[in-house]
Design a protein around this motif. Sequence first.
Motif, PDB file in Angstrom:
ATOM      1  N   ARG A  17       0.849  -1.199   0.000  1.00 32.65           N
ATOM      2  CA  ARG A  17       0.000   0.000   0.000  1.00 32.65           C
ATOM      3  C   ARG A  17       0.881   1.244   0.000  1.00 32.65           C
ATOM      4  O   ARG A  17       1.239   1.772   1.050  1.00 32.65           O
ATOM      5  CB  ARG A  17      -0.910   0.012   1.239  1.00 32.65           C
ATOM      6  CG  ARG A  17      -1.705  -1.269   1.454  1.00 32.65           C
ATOM      7  CD  ARG A  17      -2.749  -1.484   0.386  1.00 32.65           C
ATOM      8  NE  ARG A  17      -3.556  -2.681   0.634  1.00 32.65           N
ATOM      9  CZ  ARG A  17      -4.442  -3.195  -0.200  1.00 32.65           C
ATOM     10  NH1 ARG A  17      -4.644  -2.615  -1.380  1.00 32.65           N
ATOM     11  NH2 ARG A  17      -5.107  -4.288   0.103  1.00 32.65           N
ATOM     12  N   VAL A  18       1.248   1.699  -1.188  1.00 27.05           N
ATOM     13  CA  VAL A  18       2.173   2.835  -1.275  1.00 27.05           C
ATOM     14  C   VAL A  18       1.549   4.109  -0.711  1.00 27.05           C
ATOM     15  O   VAL A  18       2.267   5.017  -0.265  1.00 27.05           O
ATOM     16  CB  VAL A  18       2.644   3.059  -2.721  1.00 27.05           C
ATOM     17  CG1 VAL A  18       3.434   1.862  -3.226  1.00 27.05           C
ATOM     18  CG2 VAL A  18       1.490   3.369  -3.648  1.00 27.05           C
ATOM     19  N   ALA A  61       3.246  -6.795  -9.894  1.00 24.50           N
ATOM     20  CA  ALA A  61       2.233  -5.752  -9.697  1.00 24.50           C
ATOM     21  C   ALA A  61       2.569  -4.894  -8.487  1.00 24.50           C
ATOM     22  O   ALA A  61       2.467  -3.658  -8.537  1.00 24.50           O
ATOM     23  CB  ALA A  61       0.846  -6.379  -9.547  1.00 24.50           C
ATOM     24  N   ASN A  62       2.993  -5.532  -7.394  1.00 24.95           N
ATOM     25  CA  ASN A  62       3.439  -4.768  -6.232  1.00 24.95           C
ATOM     26  C   ASN A  62       4.660  -3.927  -6.584  1.00 24.95           C
ATOM     27  O   ASN A  62       4.732  -2.732  -6.258  1.00 24.95           O
ATOM     28  CB  ASN A  62       3.795  -5.708  -5.080  1.00 24.95           C
ATOM     29  CG  ASN A  62       2.610  -6.098  -4.223  1.00 24.95           C
ATOM     30  OD1 ASN A  62       1.690  -5.310  -4.018  1.00 24.95           O
ATOM     31  ND2 ASN A  62       2.630  -7.314  -3.699  1.00 24.95           N
ATOM     32  N   GLU A  64       5.720  -2.832  -9.425  1.00 23.32           N
ATOM     33  CA  GLU A  64       5.416  -1.715 -10.336  1.00 23.32           C
ATOM     34  C   GLU A  64       4.852  -0.521  -9.576  1.00 23.32           C
ATOM     35  O   GLU A  64       5.155   0.634  -9.899  1.00 23.32           O
ATOM     36  CB  GLU A  64       4.443  -2.190 -11.419  1.00 23.32           C
ATOM     37  CG  GLU A  64       5.105  -3.068 -12.472  1.00 23.32           C
ATOM     38  CD  GLU A  64       4.105  -3.816 -13.335  1.00 23.32           C
ATOM     39  OE1 GLU A  64       2.875  -3.671 -13.072  1.00 23.32           O
ATOM     40  OE2 GLU A  64       4.527  -4.539 -14.256  1.00 23.32           O
ATOM     41  N   GLN A  65       4.049  -0.790  -8.560  1.00 24.18           N
ATOM     42  CA  GLN A  65       3.542   0.311  -7.722  1.00 24.18           C
ATOM     43  C   GLN A  65       4.677   0.977  -6.961  1.00 24.18           C
ATOM     44  O   GLN A  65       4.724   2.209  -6.831  1.00 24.18           O
ATOM     45  CB  GLN A  65       2.508  -0.217  -6.734  1.00 24.18           C
ATOM     46  CG  GLN A  65       1.181  -0.593  -7.328  1.00 24.18           C
ATOM     47  CD  GLN A  65       0.148  -0.848  -6.247  1.00 24.18           C
ATOM     48  OE1 GLN A  65      -0.222   0.055  -5.491  1.00 24.18           O
ATOM     49  NE2 GLN A  65      -0.303  -2.083  -6.149  1.00 24.18           N
ATOM     50  N   VAL A  66       5.572   0.150  -6.425  1.00 24.08           N
ATOM     51  CA  VAL A  66       6.718   0.693  -5.683  1.00 24.08           C
ATOM     52  C   VAL A  66       7.596   1.519  -6.615  1.00 24.08           C
ATOM     53  O   VAL A  66       8.049   2.625  -6.261  1.00 24.08           O
ATOM     54  CB  VAL A  66       7.524  -0.443  -5.026  1.00 24.08           C
ATOM     55  CG1 VAL A  66       8.805   0.106  -4.385  1.00 24.08           C
ATOM     56  CG2 VAL A  66       6.678  -1.166  -3.975  1.00 24.08           C
ATOM     57  N   ALA A  68       6.699   3.055  -9.400  1.00 21.68           N
ATOM     58  CA  ALA A  68       6.002   4.298  -9.754  1.00 21.68           C
ATOM     59  C   ALA A  68       6.088   5.301  -8.607  1.00 21.68           C
ATOM     60  O   ALA A  68       6.313   6.504  -8.836  1.00 21.68           O
ATOM     61  CB  ALA A  68       4.545   4.002 -10.085  1.00 21.68           C
ATOM     62  N   PHE A  69       5.921   4.826  -7.384  1.00 26.51           N
ATOM     63  CA  PHE A  69       6.019   5.709  -6.224  1.00 26.51           C
ATOM     64  C   PHE A  69       7.426   6.280  -6.101  1.00 26.51           C
ATOM     65  O   PHE A  69       7.610   7.492  -5.901  1.00 26.51           O
ATOM     66  CB  PHE A  69       5.646   4.934  -4.960  1.00 26.51           C
ATOM     67  CG  PHE A  69       5.803   5.715  -3.687  1.00 26.51           C
ATOM     68  CD1 PHE A  69       4.838   6.634  -3.291  1.00 26.51           C
ATOM     69  CD2 PHE A  69       6.924   5.550  -2.883  1.00 26.51           C
ATOM     70  CE1 PHE A  69       4.988   7.370  -2.120  1.00 26.51           C
ATOM     71  CE2 PHE A  69       7.086   6.268  -1.716  1.00 26.51           C
ATOM     72  CZ  PHE A  69       6.114   7.187  -1.330  1.00 26.51           C
TER      73      PHE A  69
END
Length: 302
Positions: A17-18, A61-62, A64-66, A68-69
Motif C-alpha cells: 500500500r504505497v 504488480a506490487n 510496479e507500484q513501488v 512508480a512511487f
Amino acid sequence: MTDEPMTDESMTDPAVRVADAWEVAPDLLVIPNNRVALVPNIGVIGGTQAVLVVETGIGTANAEQVLAFASEVAKGRRLYLTTTHFHPEHAFGAQAFTGQATYLVNRAQADDLKTKGPGYLEMFRGFGGSITRRLDGVRVPTPDVVYDEGYDLDLGGRIVRLRPTGRGHTKGDQVIEVPDAGVLFTGDLAETGQFAIFPWFPPYDTDVSGVRWLAVVERLAAAGPRVVVPGHGDLGGPQVLADVCDYLRELRDETWRRRDSAMGEAEIVAEVRALLIERHPEWAGQEWIERGVGCMCAEHAA
C-alpha cells in the motif's frame, strides 16, 4: 513461508500500500507492511542525485507500484534497488525495475537468488490463491551489481551503507544503514509482534543459524541505530533489536537446557512452544517456534 498451505481464506492478499508511506527522516520514506503477512516494510531513500529503493514486495504488480512511487519521489534522480535477502516477498518483484533502476546486492544474496530462488518461487506458487496470482509471470531476478565486503552507495550528499552480515536468517542477509538519519533496515533479522521466522526446512534448506543470527543482532544493537525498520511489523527504536536478542536467547536457552537432559526433540518442541506462547501470547507466527527449536537442536549437536 509456512508449514500449512496458504489460501485466500487463510491470509490477506499480500498487497503493498504505497499510499501509506510516511517520512521517518528527511527524504527517507517507509511504505509500512501494516502487519500483513508476506508484505515487507519497504524503504525509499533519497539524496541529491539518486534514490535507493529497499525491497520490492511480492510479484511484479506490487513492484510496479513501488517503482512508480519511487519515480515520483525521485523526480528525475537516478534510481537504485537493493533487497535485504532473497525471499520472494522481498526480492521477487525486481524484474519490474529492469531498465529503470540499478539492482545491487551482496554476493551471498546473489548466490542465494541463483541457487535457491527457483525452488522458493515454486514453493510459494504452490500456496495458491492471491500468492500464486501475485507470482504469475515472475522470474527469479539477476542483480546488475554484486559486491563482496560492503558497498557505500553515494546518493548525493547522503551515503547509504550496504553491509552483508553473514549467515543468520539466510546465508545472504544484508542490512542497509543510513548513518546521517540513524536509520537501519534489517530485513528479516528483526521483526516486531511475531516470533522470529526460521526457514528451517531439512533436508532442503538448513542455512538459517539461530546462534549466528543472535550474534549478528547483538552487533547491530551495539551500533545504536535511532530508527529500526524491521523486515515485518512496526518500526521502532533500539528496543526492536534488544527484543530480538532476548527472544533468540530465550529460544536457545530453553531448547538447549532440555537438549542437555536428553529429552527427545518432539517433547522439546512441545514444552518450548507452550512456554514461549505463554510468555508472548500476543505474537503472531507461532508456527515458527517449532522450526526455531529444530534449528537450535541441530546447532546444539554441532
